[in-house]
Design a protein around this motif. Structure first.
Motif, PDB file in Angstrom:
ATOM      1  N   MET A 185      20.078 -66.243 -16.833  1.00 37.36           N
ATOM      2  CA  MET A 185      21.468 -65.979 -16.491  1.00 37.36           C
ATOM      3  C   MET A 185      22.035 -64.818 -17.314  1.00 37.36           C
ATOM      4  SD  MET A 185      22.032 -67.941 -14.043  1.00 37.36           S
ATOM      5  CE  MET A 185      23.755 -67.793 -13.781  1.00 37.36           C
ATOM      6  N   GLU A 186      21.411 -64.530 -18.442  1.00 40.33           N
ATOM      7  CA  GLU A 186      21.879 -63.423 -19.265  1.00 40.33           C
ATOM      8  C   GLU A 186      21.725 -62.085 -18.533  1.00 40.33           C
ATOM      9  OE1 GLU A 186      23.766 -61.947 -22.514  1.00 40.33           O
ATOM     10  OE2 GLU A 186      23.297 -64.042 -22.174  1.00 40.33           O
ATOM     11  N   ILE A 187      20.690 -61.963 -17.742  1.00 39.59           N
ATOM     12  CA  ILE A 187      20.480 -60.722 -16.986  1.00 39.59           C
ATOM     13  C   ILE A 187      21.611 -60.515 -15.984  1.00 39.59           C
ATOM     14  CG2 ILE A 187      18.977 -59.597 -15.308  1.00 39.59           C
ATOM     15  CD1 ILE A 187      16.634 -60.917 -16.743  1.00 39.59           C
ATOM     16  N   LEU A 188      22.022 -61.595 -15.322  1.00 40.80           N
ATOM     17  CA  LEU A 188      23.122 -61.487 -14.355  1.00 40.80           C
ATOM     18  C   LEU A 188      24.431 -61.115 -15.041  1.00 40.80           C
ATOM     19  CD1 LEU A 188      22.339 -64.539 -12.075  1.00 40.80           C
ATOM     20  CD2 LEU A 188      21.905 -62.121 -11.616  1.00 40.80           C
ATOM     21  N   LYS A 189      24.665 -61.672 -16.222  1.00 42.05           N
ATOM     22  CA  LYS A 189      25.884 -61.319 -16.969  1.00 42.05           C
ATOM     23  C   LYS A 189      25.871 -59.847 -17.348  1.00 42.05           C
ATOM     24  CE  LYS A 189      26.644 -65.791 -19.137  1.00 42.05           C
ATOM     25  NZ  LYS A 189      26.666 -66.501 -20.423  1.00 42.05           N
ATOM     26  N   ASP A 190      24.718 -59.390 -17.850  1.00 43.48           N
ATOM     27  CA  ASP A 190      24.613 -57.976 -18.232  1.00 43.48           C
ATOM     28  C   ASP A 190      24.768 -57.052 -17.031  1.00 43.48           C
ATOM     29  OD1 ASP A 190      24.248 -58.589 -20.880  1.00 43.48           O
ATOM     30  OD2 ASP A 190      22.054 -58.473 -20.785  1.00 43.48           O
ATOM     31  N   LEU A 191      24.179 -57.432 -15.921  1.00 37.95           N
ATOM     32  CA  LEU A 191      24.311 -56.624 -14.705  1.00 37.95           C
ATOM     33  C   LEU A 191      25.766 -56.552 -14.252  1.00 37.95           C
ATOM     34  CD1 LEU A 191      22.955 -55.060 -12.411  1.00 37.95           C
ATOM     35  CD2 LEU A 191      22.697 -57.230 -11.219  1.00 37.95           C
ATOM     36  N   TRP A 192      26.456 -57.683 -14.283  1.00 36.59           N
ATOM     37  CA  TRP A 192      27.864 -57.707 -13.868  1.00 36.59           C
ATOM     38  C   TRP A 192      28.716 -56.870 -14.819  1.00 36.59           C
ATOM     39  CZ3 TRP A 192      30.709 -58.061  -9.911  1.00 36.59           C
ATOM     40  CH2 TRP A 192      32.062 -58.264 -10.034  1.00 36.59           C
ATOM     41  N   LYS A 193      28.453 -56.959 -16.142  1.00 37.70           N
ATOM     42  CA  LYS A 193      29.198 -56.136 -17.094  1.00 37.70           C
ATOM     43  C   LYS A 193      28.956 -54.652 -16.845  1.00 37.70           C
ATOM     44  CE  LYS A 193      28.846 -57.057 -21.483  1.00 37.70           C
ATOM     45  NZ  LYS A 193      28.528 -57.672 -22.798  1.00 37.70           N
ATOM     46  N   PHE A 194      27.705 -54.288 -16.559  1.00 36.33           N
ATOM     47  CA  PHE A 194      27.380 -52.892 -16.278  1.00 36.33           C
ATOM     48  C   PHE A 194      28.127 -52.399 -15.045  1.00 36.33           C
ATOM     49  CE2 PHE A 194      24.776 -50.010 -13.722  1.00 36.33           C
ATOM     50  CZ  PHE A 194      24.721 -48.922 -14.576  1.00 36.33           C
ATOM     51  N   LEU A 195      28.090 -53.202 -13.969  1.00 39.63           N
ATOM     52  CA  LEU A 195      28.749 -52.781 -12.733  1.00 39.63           C
ATOM     53  C   LEU A 195      30.261 -52.676 -12.925  1.00 39.63           C
ATOM     54  CD1 LEU A 195      26.806 -54.956 -10.151  1.00 39.63           C
ATOM     55  CD2 LEU A 195      26.567 -52.515 -10.542  1.00 39.63           C
ATOM     56  N   ARG A 196      30.838 -53.591 -13.665  1.00 41.81           N
ATOM     57  CA  ARG A 196      32.279 -53.590 -13.861  1.00 41.81           C
ATOM     58  C   ARG A 196      32.727 -52.456 -14.766  1.00 41.81           C
ATOM     59  NH1 ARG A 196      34.058 -58.884 -16.279  1.00 41.81           N
ATOM     60  NH2 ARG A 196      33.398 -57.757 -18.111  1.00 41.81           N
ATOM     61  N   GLU A 197      32.000 -52.209 -15.859  1.00 41.44           N
ATOM     62  CA  GLU A 197      32.419 -51.173 -16.805  1.00 41.44           C
ATOM     63  C   GLU A 197      32.255 -49.773 -16.239  1.00 41.44           C
ATOM     64  OE1 GLU A 197      30.305 -51.692 -20.426  1.00 41.44           O
ATOM     65  OE2 GLU A 197      31.236 -53.642 -20.833  1.00 41.44           O
ATOM     66  N   ARG A 198      31.197 -49.554 -15.475  1.00 36.75           N
ATOM     67  CA  ARG A 198      30.914 -48.211 -14.971  1.00 36.75           C
ATOM     68  C   ARG A 198      31.410 -47.986 -13.546  1.00 36.75           C
ATOM     69  NH1 ARG A 198      27.410 -49.074 -18.819  1.00 36.75           N
ATOM     70  NH2 ARG A 198      26.851 -47.442 -20.266  1.00 36.75           N
ATOM     71  N   LYS A 199      32.088 -48.984 -12.987  1.00 36.67           N
ATOM     72  CA  LYS A 199      32.660 -48.902 -11.626  1.00 36.67           C
ATOM     73  C   LYS A 199      31.585 -48.570 -10.590  1.00 36.67           C
ATOM     74  CE  LYS A 199      36.986 -49.154 -13.159  1.00 36.67           C
ATOM     75  NZ  LYS A 199      37.018 -50.215 -14.120  1.00 36.67           N
ATOM     76  N   LYS A 200      30.464 -49.243 -10.686  1.00 38.36           N
ATOM     77  CA  LYS A 200      29.334 -49.020  -9.775  1.00 38.36           C
ATOM     78  C   LYS A 200      29.215 -50.170  -8.770  1.00 38.36           C
ATOM     79  CE  LYS A 200      27.564 -45.449 -12.032  1.00 38.36           C
ATOM     80  NZ  LYS A 200      27.416 -44.137 -11.516  1.00 38.36           N
ATOM     81  N   PHE A 201      30.327 -50.572  -8.198  1.00 37.51           N
ATOM     82  CA  PHE A 201      30.312 -51.703  -7.274  1.00 37.51           C
ATOM     83  C   PHE A 201      29.552 -51.399  -5.984  1.00 37.51           C
ATOM     84  CE2 PHE A 201      34.152 -52.615  -9.802  1.00 37.51           C
ATOM     85  CZ  PHE A 201      33.743 -53.821 -10.321  1.00 37.51           C
ATOM     86  N   TRP A 202      29.302 -50.150  -5.696  1.00 36.63           N
ATOM     87  CA  TRP A 202      28.544 -49.797  -4.496  1.00 36.63           C
ATOM     88  C   TRP A 202      27.083 -50.192  -4.636  1.00 36.63           C
ATOM     89  CZ3 TRP A 202      24.592 -46.416  -5.439  1.00 36.63           C
ATOM     90  CH2 TRP A 202      24.675 -45.667  -6.607  1.00 36.63           C
ATOM     91  N   LEU A 203      26.625 -50.481  -5.857  1.00 38.77           N
ATOM     92  CA  LEU A 203      25.248 -50.929  -6.052  1.00 38.77           C
ATOM     93  C   LEU A 203      25.046 -52.390  -5.660  1.00 38.77           C
ATOM     94  CD1 LEU A 203      24.364 -49.327  -9.488  1.00 38.77           C
ATOM     95  CD2 LEU A 203      23.385 -48.756  -7.282  1.00 38.77           C
TER      96      LEU A 203
END
Length: 49
Positions: free
Chosen positions: A1-19
């Motif tokens: 589950m840590e990978i999913l948290k890190d992925l969500w933080k990455f997408l949210r911080e860098r505004k990469k929701f299109w990924l």
């Protein structure tokens, strides 16, 4: 589950929701291949790829 948290933080911080749709499609295809590998549907799934 840590990978999913890190992925969500990455997408949210860098505004990469299109990924997100790309990641979801890759996950769904991976699950389809894994779960169908031991069933009678496997030859039909593998012909798609």
């Amino acid at each position: 589950m840590e990978i999913l948290k890190d992925l969500w933080k990455f997408l949210r911080e860098r505004k990469k929701f299109w990924l997100m749709p790309i990641i979801l499609v890759l996950v769904i295809l991976g699950l389809l291949l894994v779960f169908s590998s031991g069933s009678a549907v496997a030859p039909f799934i593998y012909t798609l790829f």
